[in-house]
Design a protein around this motif. Structure first.
Motif, PDB file in Angstrom:
ATOM      1  N   ALA A 292      36.452  45.516  44.212  1.00 59.72           N
ATOM      2  CA  ALA A 292      37.204  46.430  43.867  1.00 59.72           C
ATOM      3  C   ALA A 292      36.434  47.435  42.959  1.00 59.72           C
ATOM      4  CB  ALA A 292      38.717  46.095  43.748  1.00 59.72           C
TER       5      ALA A 292
ATOM      6  N   VAL B 190      34.293  50.410  43.848  1.00 59.40           N
ATOM      7  CA  VAL B 190      34.869  51.411  44.636  1.00 59.40           C
ATOM      8  C   VAL B 190      35.427  52.601  43.704  1.00 59.40           C
ATOM      9  CG1 VAL B 190      36.310  52.106  46.689  1.00 59.40           C
ATOM     10  CG2 VAL B 190      35.020  49.996  46.524  1.00 59.40           C
ATOM     11  N   LYS B 191      35.115  53.663  43.992  1.00 58.65           N
ATOM     12  CA  LYS B 191      35.725  55.059  43.186  1.00 58.65           C
ATOM     13  C   LYS B 191      36.424  55.712  44.500  1.00 58.65           C
ATOM     14  CE  LYS B 191      34.788  59.305  40.784  1.00 58.65           C
ATOM     15  NZ  LYS B 191      33.678  60.010  40.246  1.00 58.65           N
ATOM     16  N   LEU B 192      37.903  56.030  44.192  1.00 57.21           N
ATOM     17  CA  LEU B 192      38.535  56.695  45.211  1.00 57.21           C
ATOM     18  C   LEU B 192      38.389  58.168  44.955  1.00 57.21           C
ATOM     19  CD1 LEU B 192      41.795  54.532  45.049  1.00 57.21           C
ATOM     20  CD2 LEU B 192      40.236  54.186  46.597  1.00 57.21           C
TER      21      LEU B 192
ATOM     22  N   GLN C 208      47.717  58.398  46.129  1.00 55.23           N
ATOM     23  CA  GLN C 208      47.274  56.962  45.649  1.00 55.23           C
ATOM     24  C   GLN C 208      48.583  56.542  44.666  1.00 55.23           C
ATOM     25  OE1 GLN C 208      43.697  57.716  43.450  1.00 55.23           O
ATOM     26  NE2 GLN C 208      42.749  58.552  45.413  1.00 55.23           N
TER      27      GLN C 208
ATOM     28  N   SER D  70      44.108  48.750  43.021  1.00 48.91           N
ATOM     29  CA  SER D  70      43.087  47.571  43.382  1.00 48.91           C
ATOM     30  C   SER D  70      42.859  47.301  44.832  1.00 48.91           C
ATOM     31  CB  SER D  70      43.123  46.226  42.695  1.00 48.91           C
ATOM     32  OG  SER D  70      41.934  45.427  42.908  1.00 48.91           O
TER      33      SER D  70
ATOM     34  N   ARG E 285      41.357  50.414  46.570  1.00 51.44           N
ATOM     35  CA  ARG E 285      39.795  50.247  46.589  1.00 51.44           C
ATOM     36  C   ARG E 285      39.322  49.280  47.544  1.00 51.44           C
ATOM     37  NH1 ARG E 285      41.069  50.242  40.499  1.00 51.44           N
ATOM     38  NH2 ARG E 285      40.847  52.395  39.682  1.00 51.44           N
TER      39      ARG E 285
END
Length: 249
Positions: free
Chosen positions: A55, A58-60, A70, A78, A81
């Motif tokens: 997690a 990962v950049k949302l 989100q 988490s 991601r």
């Protein structure tokens, strides 16, 4: 004597830079290790394992609308991601498998590598180094690289014969980014001049590329990486004599 471009040609010329930029965004695949031994017997199966995901890697999407979504999601950040990372990882594994199958190789996508003793097998596995969803709002409106999404993955390829220790055949690091096509603001001027059937016909293919770029996500970047990796692996396996070189396309 010079002549003014026809309307359809004007539209095509106005949008053509977007196509050139899109064509410059092929996945970058770097081989970091290779096999220098003799030819190996053809494997009975090739197992393509979904790359691992963390997690924290990962950049949302940081667009306003996406951030609101989100915040109101039933999932924790988490979990979101991980979901985005698994989408990218699944795209990589699915496309590598499909590409190898198209070459006539016995490839199969699996959740984890089989235990030792499963005969002569090749295992393709790895993990995502980074996933960035970028900013879809900027891609939609501005484009030209603003708000680009990207995926980077590290992959190892092993040959294993029964209980024997696995041999590293190759390893790669690959990155894909969303195309640098123009956003809505970049194409608005060209759209204003599209008033005839000829203009629409001239610009249809270009507008399709722009639309695909705007809707790009990390899953599509993963699939593009998988397709490129599958091609590189096909060439390596052809060198081993497992398939004819003519089968790799």
């Amino acid at each position: 004597m010079s002549h003014a471009p026809q309307p359809g040609r004007r539209a095509a010329l106005a949008l053509a830079p977007g196509l050139a930029l899109a064509a410059c965004t092929a996945p970058q695949v770097e081989q970091t290790a290779g096999y220098s031994g003799g030819r190996l017997p053809r494997p009975e199966r090739i197992y393509v394992v979904d790359p691992g995901v963390a997690a924290d890697d990962v950049k949302l999407d940081d667009g306003v609308r996406q951030r609101l979504a989100q915040m109101t999601s039933d999932q924790s950040l988490s979990q979101q991601r991980l979901a985005a990372g698994r989408q990218a990882a699944g795209g990589v594994a699915a496309e590598v498998t499909a590409k190898l199958q198209s070459f006539g190789l016995p490839a199969e996508r699996v959740g984890r590598a089989p235990p030792p003793g499963a005969g002569r097998v090749v295992i393709v596995e790895g993990h995502l180094l980074s996933v960035d969803q970028g900013n879809q709002t900027r891609r939609n409106l501005i484009g030209f690289g603003r708000g680009r999404s990207s995926v980077t993955v590290e992959v190892q390829v092993y040959y294993r014969d029964g209980q024997a220790a696995p041999r590293l055949i190759s390893s790669f690091e690959a990155t894909a980014q969303s195309p640098m096509t123009p956003g809505a603001l970049g194409t608005m001027g060209a759209g204003a001049v599209v008033g005839r059937v000829a203009e629409v016909a001239a610009s249809n293919a270009i507008l399709s590329n722009v639309s695909n770029a705007r809707s790009a996500d990390t899953g599509s970047e993963g699939r593009r990486i998988g397709d490129a990796l599958g091609l590189r692996l096909g060439r390596i396996f052809a060198e081993q004599g497992w398939i004819p070189e003519s089968a790799v396309h």
